[in-house]
Motif scaffolding. Structure first.
Motif, PDB file in Angstrom:
ATOM      1  N   UNK A 297       0.828  -1.200   0.000  1.00 25.69           N
ATOM      2  CA  UNK A 297       0.000   0.000   0.000  1.00 25.69           C
ATOM      3  C   UNK A 297       0.867   1.257   0.000  1.00 25.69           C
ATOM      4  N   UNK A 298       0.274   2.382  -0.372  1.00 18.26           N
ATOM      5  CA  UNK A 298       1.020   3.634  -0.515  1.00 18.26           C
ATOM      6  C   UNK A 298       1.782   4.003   0.746  1.00 18.26           C
ATOM      7  N   UNK A 299       1.183   3.737   1.930  1.00 20.35           N
ATOM      8  CA  UNK A 299       1.826   4.118   3.184  1.00 20.35           C
ATOM      9  C   UNK A 299       2.672   3.004   3.797  1.00 20.35           C
ATOM     10  N   UNK A 300       2.843   1.917   3.075  1.00 22.08           N
ATOM     11  CA  UNK A 300       3.645   0.795   3.588  1.00 22.08           C
ATOM     12  C   UNK A 300       5.119   1.191   3.638  1.00 22.08           C
ATOM     13  N   UNK A 301       5.809   0.706   4.657  1.00 23.05           N
ATOM     14  CA  UNK A 301       7.217   1.033   4.836  1.00 23.05           C
ATOM     15  C   UNK A 301       8.106  -0.082   4.286  1.00 23.05           C
ATOM     16  N   UNK A 302       9.237   0.275   3.680  1.00 17.17           N
ATOM     17  CA  UNK A 302      10.180  -0.741   3.217  1.00 17.17           C
ATOM     18  C   UNK A 302      10.633  -1.620   4.379  1.00 17.17           C
ATOM     19  N   UNK A 303      10.811  -2.900   4.083  1.00 19.64           N
ATOM     20  CA  UNK A 303      11.246  -3.855   5.104  1.00 19.64           C
ATOM     21  C   UNK A 303      11.841  -5.055   4.394  1.00 19.64           C
ATOM     22  N   UNK A 304      12.341  -5.987   5.172  1.00 16.92           N
ATOM     23  CA  UNK A 304      12.862  -7.218   4.588  1.00 16.92           C
ATOM     24  C   UNK A 304      11.704  -8.088   4.105  1.00 16.92           C
ATOM     25  N   UNK A 305      11.983  -8.915   3.101  1.00 18.81           N
ATOM     26  CA  UNK A 305      10.940  -9.742   2.490  1.00 18.81           C
ATOM     27  C   UNK A 305      10.237 -10.621   3.521  1.00 18.81           C
ATOM     28  N   UNK A 306      10.990 -11.250   4.403  1.00 15.63           N
ATOM     29  CA  UNK A 306      10.394 -12.155   5.384  1.00 15.63           C
ATOM     30  C   UNK A 306       9.404 -11.413   6.281  1.00 15.63           C
ATOM     31  N   UNK A 307       9.769 -10.216   6.728  1.00 10.12           N
ATOM     32  CA  UNK A 307       8.893  -9.441   7.603  1.00 10.12           C
ATOM     33  C   UNK A 307       7.586  -9.092   6.891  1.00 10.12           C
ATOM     34  N   UNK A 308       7.682  -8.685   5.648  1.00  7.15           N
ATOM     35  CA  UNK A 308       6.494  -8.288   4.886  1.00  7.15           C
ATOM     36  C   UNK A 308       5.570  -9.476   4.640  1.00  7.15           C
ATOM     37  N   UNK A 309       6.142 -10.566   4.186  1.00 10.32           N
ATOM     38  CA  UNK A 309       5.332 -11.703   3.747  1.00 10.32           C
ATOM     39  C   UNK A 309       4.805 -12.557   4.896  1.00 10.32           C
ATOM     40  N   UNK A 310       5.442 -12.481   6.045  1.00 13.05           N
ATOM     41  CA  UNK A 310       4.938 -13.203   7.218  1.00 13.05           C
ATOM     42  C   UNK A 310       3.768 -12.464   7.879  1.00 13.05           C
ATOM     43  N   UNK A 311       3.609 -11.185   7.529  1.00 11.59           N
ATOM     44  CA  UNK A 311       2.615 -10.355   8.208  1.00 11.59           C
ATOM     45  C   UNK A 311       1.180 -10.630   7.771  1.00 11.59           C
ATOM     46  N   UNK A 312       1.000 -11.301   6.656  1.00 12.11           N
ATOM     47  CA  UNK A 312      -0.357 -11.580   6.176  1.00 12.11           C
ATOM     48  C   UNK A 312      -0.344 -12.099   4.757  1.00 12.11           C
ATOM     49  N   UNK A 313      -1.514 -12.184   4.173  1.00  9.35           N
ATOM     50  CA  UNK A 313      -1.622 -12.749   2.831  1.00  9.35           C
ATOM     51  C   UNK A 313      -0.926 -11.858   1.795  1.00  9.35           C
ATOM     52  N   UNK A 314      -0.286 -12.502   0.840  1.00  6.61           N
ATOM     53  CA  UNK A 314       0.350 -11.777  -0.261  1.00  6.61           C
ATOM     54  C   UNK A 314       0.058 -12.508  -1.567  1.00  6.61           C
ATOM     55  N   UNK A 315       0.026 -11.764  -2.659  1.00  6.28           N
ATOM     56  CA  UNK A 315      -0.263 -12.347  -3.963  1.00  6.28           C
ATOM     57  C   UNK A 315       1.016 -12.542  -4.769  1.00  6.28           C
ATOM     58  N   UNK A 316       0.955 -13.484  -5.696  1.00  9.80           N
ATOM     59  CA  UNK A 316       2.048 -13.738  -6.624  1.00  9.80           C
ATOM     60  C   UNK A 316       1.509 -14.597  -7.758  1.00  9.80           C
ATOM     61  N   UNK A 317       2.188 -14.598  -8.874  1.00  8.75           N
ATOM     62  CA  UNK A 317       1.791 -15.480  -9.961  1.00  8.75           C
ATOM     63  C   UNK A 317       1.917 -16.928  -9.537  1.00  8.75           C
ATOM     64  N   UNK A 318       1.083 -17.779 -10.109  1.00  4.62           N
ATOM     65  CA  UNK A 318       1.129 -19.206  -9.793  1.00  4.62           C
ATOM     66  C   UNK A 318       2.481 -19.769 -10.234  1.00  4.62           C
TER      67      UNK A 318
END
Length: 247
Positions: A109-130
């Motif tokens: 989201x626009x107000x999201x802060x940069x972080x490490x991948x693990x921190x971002x993706x562990x925080x909740x659902x995320x989308x990606x191509x199959x």
């Protein structure tokens, strides 16, 4: 500009649409939409030839070409699906060339802060191509495995049919973040790049293009335009890496 989407029913043997000879039919990876739309408008203004485009995952488009869909040019988001059609002798091998490169990022989201991948993706659902068939998904899974976090975050993954759909999930707030191409994120200013995967974490993201079947003069001209300085300027403007710098 007229666009069409070849129905998946092609794979079941349904009748194929026909097109006027002067139209150039491009089957392009979904992430190339902004490039091809802009290039088609400029090409028509200069040459008078109309380009129609079908956008989907490279795997879907490759299978449609195999089924006989009337494509004049195929642009894949990875080498594997171009290899697939080449191995089946469906393209003009001499015309095959990489026209662009890309980078892999996590969009939030626009107000999201940069972080490490693990921190971002562990925080909740995320989308990606199959990862089973979408190039962006394959790159994403490979990168997460390389970083050693796939096992920790895979349960949060929501798989999409192509990278543009993955981006839409983020835009609509249906997921916290999405693994997408840098070029896609660049076209959606309401989203922000919160992480960029190291180039060393996945195979190079390259976009090969080739003429399909017997080379057509109009298709040849449009492919040459995409490879020209003018075409490469459009590619760079849309957030891609120009062919000369793609590795």
């Amino acid at each position: 500009m007229i666009r069409f989407v070849v129905a998946l029913g092609l794979l079941a043997g349904t009748a194929l649409p026909t097109f006027a000879a002067e139209k150039i039919v491009v089957f392009a990876a979904a992430s190339m939409k902004d490039v091809i739309d802009t290039a088609a408008e400029k090409f028509k203004a200069e040459n008078g030839s109309e380009v129609t485009a079908s956008y989907a995952s490279s795997s879907v488009l490759a299978k449609q070409i195999e089924a006989g869909a009337p494509a004049g040019i195929f642009i894949s988001a990875d080498l594997d699906w171009m290899d697939y059609v080449q191995e089946r002798k469906l393209i003009d091998n001499d015309s095959r060339a990489v026209i662009a490169g890309n980078a892999l990022v996590i969009a939030g989201a626009k107000d999201a802060k940069p972080a490490e991948a693990a921190e971002i993706l562990k925080a909740g659902r995320f989308s990606m191509g199959d990862p089973s068939n979408v190039p962006a998904g394959k790159y994403g899974k490979a990168a997460l495995e390389k970083l050693g976090i796939w096992g920790d975050v895979s349960a949060n993954a929501v798989f999409a049919e192509n990278v543009r759909v993955a981006l839409q999930y983020v835009s609509r707030g249906e997921v916290n973040a999405g693994i997408v191409y840098a070029s896609d994120r660049a076209q959606v200013p309401e989203l922000t790049e919160v992480y960029r995967f190291p180039a060393s974490s996945h195979a190079p993201i390259l976009y090969p293009a080739a003429l399909v079947g017997t080379p057509d003069e109009n298709a040849k001209a449009f492919l040459a335009f995409l490879r020209s300085d003018a075409g490469q300027a459009i590619i760079a403007d849309k957030g891609f890496v120009p062919a000369a710098d793609a590795k």
